[in-house]
Design a protein around this motif. Structure first.
Motif, PDB file in Angstrom:
ATOM      1  N   ALA A 480       0.694  -1.434   0.008  1.00  0.00           N
ATOM      2  CA  ALA A 480      -0.063   0.407  -0.204  1.00  0.00           C
ATOM      3  C   ALA A 480       1.123   1.390  -0.033  1.00  0.00           C
ATOM      4  O   ALA A 480       0.798   1.987  -0.971  1.00  0.00           O
ATOM      5  N   GLN A 481       2.328   1.090   0.858  1.00  0.00           N
ATOM      6  CA  GLN A 481       3.028   2.300   1.044  1.00  0.00           C
ATOM      7  C   GLN A 481       3.308   2.760  -0.054  1.00  0.00           C
ATOM      8  O   GLN A 481       3.557   3.647  -0.700  1.00  0.00           O
ATOM      9  N   ALA A 482       4.039   1.965  -0.878  1.00  0.00           N
ATOM     10  CA  ALA A 482       4.281   1.708  -2.164  1.00  0.00           C
ATOM     11  C   ALA A 482       4.038   2.384  -3.699  1.00  0.00           C
ATOM     12  O   ALA A 482       4.314   2.870  -4.488  1.00  0.00           O
ATOM     13  N   LYS A 485       2.880   6.001  -2.080  1.00  0.00           N
ATOM     14  CA  LYS A 485       4.682   6.425  -3.450  1.00  0.00           C
ATOM     15  C   LYS A 485       4.899   7.067  -4.496  1.00  0.00           C
ATOM     16  O   LYS A 485       5.253   8.190  -5.060  1.00  0.00           O
ATOM     17  N   ALA A 486       4.148   6.035  -5.641  1.00  0.00           N
ATOM     18  CA  ALA A 486       3.663   5.626  -6.652  1.00  0.00           C
ATOM     19  C   ALA A 486       2.449   7.242  -7.552  1.00  0.00           C
ATOM     20  O   ALA A 486       3.266   8.290  -7.635  1.00  0.00           O
ATOM     21  N   PRO A 490       0.504  11.338   0.712  1.00  0.00           N
ATOM     22  CA  PRO A 490       1.403  11.444   2.037  1.00  0.00           C
ATOM     23  C   PRO A 490       0.963  10.311   2.569  1.00  0.00           C
ATOM     24  O   PRO A 490       0.075   9.278   2.715  1.00  0.00           O
ATOM     25  N   MET A 491       1.880   9.418   3.079  1.00  0.00           N
ATOM     26  CA  MET A 491       1.585   7.681   4.268  1.00  0.00           C
ATOM     27  C   MET A 491       1.475   7.848   4.978  1.00  0.00           C
ATOM     28  O   MET A 491       0.678   7.006   5.996  1.00  0.00           O
ATOM     29  N   THR A 516      -1.067  13.433 -10.049  1.00  0.00           N
ATOM     30  CA  THR A 516      -0.801  12.888  -9.088  1.00  0.00           C
ATOM     31  C   THR A 516      -1.608  14.027  -7.849  1.00  0.00           C
ATOM     32  O   THR A 516      -1.586  15.130  -7.941  1.00  0.00           O
ATOM     33  N   TYR A 517      -1.915  13.737  -6.694  1.00  0.00           N
ATOM     34  CA  TYR A 517      -2.349  14.006  -5.850  1.00  0.00           C
ATOM     35  C   TYR A 517      -1.951  15.258  -5.271  1.00  0.00           C
ATOM     36  O   TYR A 517      -0.783  15.303  -5.180  1.00  0.00           O
TER      37      TYR A 517
END
Length: 552
Positions: A480-482, A485-486, A490-491, A516-517
């Motif tokens: 999910a973090q990957a 990041k893509a 934010p984490m 992109t966010y």
């Protein structure tokens, strides 16, 4: 006279010939009958210099009486405590679904607390009909005409309050009334109707879906409850700039009946209810929220100035009124829990208390309604979610809020090409339709970044104010973090959730365009939108302006 042969019978007092034979190892000090005293020796002291056992018996008797009194008092206290507990009405915390998650503890292990206060217009009692009129509405489901979210900071040093006007159009989720079992489908309507569609738990779920804020508890109060509490407090100071009379006028029906002269006046009982219900005389429902905030601030200052905890009578009056007036969510349904919560609220100084109204704009579908003011409303909700104070009077460290730090980065369990990713379009809001094909567009962005098994969820009809990446189990956290990041998410927006079966991207209303966010600036303490109508709790100079037709 000879000694009685009846066991335990006591001879007449003062009869010297009627002494019981002395038992071995005893003294005359052990042989006292009634008030008789052996002649000769010093009064109260035996031959060995010790106090006689009569004194010990007296002490034992006094201790026994004292113990009985203490136990009796404690028993009465316990019975009174149980009486207060029996006064409290309770209900289910939430009766609708919501993705909102409880805030994580800060570095000191502290968590904020959110309480939803609901004022009901119920006419389901003779007293409420007498106070509120509209006899024809007796028996109808009540509406939530007053709604305030009280946010108590994690460090308990500040508190923020936000009202949502009763005529705000929002999405009300599917709810099930816990008392009747009746299910109500999701709808788009004004927020005060939520109370009639599953009780206070549905109003709470509506707030959570709108704001993304987890709400710990709710409390409701009706007309009669407001009057009882106002009387128990002993009056609250309010102020008007001109004489006011909120009454029916030609072409405008209704009115609270509030009539008072210009200046500051203490209101209580029915007049306090009139102040809180007045709308026409202020000019709008939005200004009614301001008058309610003034009352609340003044009430808090009044309670803080009173030594109610050293005045047993006052304390009992307040306890009786509060437990009879409030209905609460079941997890705070005891006197002790309500007391503990009140003590936490009591620690906040008045200059760290800020009352606001949700930033709003006119409803494009109905001029009589309002809707949340997009970015400004979201800024207020984010400040609460991140525990950022509404005031700027705290220390620098406290003013930074207590948002949870981003989790440590975990290694993905599989390569990006092997990971299944579901993308949901949650861009719909109460004021804007969903962006068409948004899930497909972000899914294609992920495919282009190597997540070739990403696909859009065409079955989910969801809405969410904030974009997030969710995963169901710890082994998928790194994956999910990957994904986050893509996409530039934010984490801190990567959340474990039992609502999903795999890694899921929820594209919220805060990301309606772009691949992109969008980067967000961190809100600062006290940096509220200009249309939040903020009032500080220590401001004693607030005074309502009266709409000209209602002056006298």
């Amino acid at each position: 006279m000879t000694q009685s042969s009846t066991r335990g019978e006591v001879p007449a007092v003062g009869d010297a010939t009627s002494r019981t034979p002395q038992a071995p190892g005893t003294t005359d000090g052990d042989k006292r009958h009634g008030g008789g005293r052996r002649g000769g020796g010093r009064s109260g002291v035996g031959p060995n210099g010790h106090r006689p056992r009569r004194r010990r018996r007296v002490l034992r008797w006094s201790a026994t009486v004292l113990a009985v009194l203490i136990l009796g008092t404690a028993g009465a206290g316990y019975l009174y405590y149980q009486h207060l507990n029996s006064n409290i009405q309770k209900g289910q915390r939430s009766s609708g679904g919501s993705p909102a998650k409880k805030a994580e503890p800060n570095a000191a292990g502290q968590t904020p607390m959110n309480i939803l206060l609901i004022g009901s217009d119920s006419r389901n009692s003779a007293e409420n009909v007498k106070l509120g009129g509209s006899r024809e509405n007796r028996g109808n489901p009540p509406l939530a005409d007053v709604q305030m979210l009280i946010h108590l900071s994690a460090d308990r040093k500040s508190a923020s309050v936000v009202s949502i006007p009763r005529d705000t159009r929002v999405d009300i989720p599917k709810c099930k009334d816990p008392d009747t079992g009746t299910s109500y489908p999701a709808t788009n309507a004004i927020i005060n109707e939520s109370l009639a569609r599953g009780g206070a738990g549905c109003t709470l779920a509506t707030w959570e879906n709108l704001t993304g804020i987890y709400i710990d508890h709710w409390m409701t109060i009706d007309f009669a409850g407001v009057v009882n509490m106002a009387d128990a407090i002993g009056g609250v100071d309010v102020c008007v700039k001109q004489n006011v009379w909120d009454r029916p006028l030609p072409g405008v029906s209704g009115g609270s009946g509030l009539k008072m002269k210009a200046g500051t006046k203490k209101v209580q009982g029915k007049q306090a209810l009139q102040w809180l219900r007045t709308r026409h005389a202020w000019g709008s429902d939005l200004l009614r929220a301001r008058a309610q905030h003034m009352y609340m601030n003044s009430m808090i200052r009044t309670l803080k100035s009173q030594n109610v905890f050293t005045d047993t009578g006052r304390l009992m009056d307040l306890a009786e009124a509060a437990t009879k007036s409030l209905k609460v969510s079941e997890e705070i349904g005891t006197v002790k829990k309500l007391y503990d919560m009140a003590m936490q609220l009591k620690t906040v100084p008045t200059n760290r208390l800020t009352m606001t109204t949700m930033p709003n704009v006119a409803d494009p579908q109905d001029d009589n309604h309002v809707v949340p003011d997009g970015a400004n409303a979201e800024k207020v909700w984010r400040m609460i979610r991140d525990d950022v104070p509404f005031d700027d009077k705290g220390t620098e460290s406290a003013s930074k809020g207590t948002a949870s730090p981003a989790p440590a980065t975990e290694a993905p369990s599989v390569s990006s090409g092997e990971l299944g990713v579901l993308v949901q379009n949650a861009t719909r809001t109460s004021t804007r339709i969903a962006v068409a094909h948004r899930a497909s567009a972000i899914g294609q962005v992920l495919v282009g970044k190597g997540f070739t098994r990403a696909e859009a969820d065409t079955t989910a009809a969801v809405s969410d104010s904030k974009t997030a990446v969710r995963y169901p189990s710890a082994d998928l956290e790194g994956d999910a973090q990957a994904v986050a990041k893509a996409l530039g998410i934010p984490m801190s927006s990567v959340k474990r959730s039992t609502d999903v079966s795999g890694v899921t991207v929820v594209v919220g209303a805060d990301w309606r365009t772009g691949d992109t966010y969008p980067k967000e600036s961190t809100p600062k303490a006290g940096d509220l939108p200009g249309n939040a109508d903020a009032i500080n709790g220590s401001d004693k100079d607030q005074c309502m302006d009266v709409y000209a037709p209602y002056r006298w």
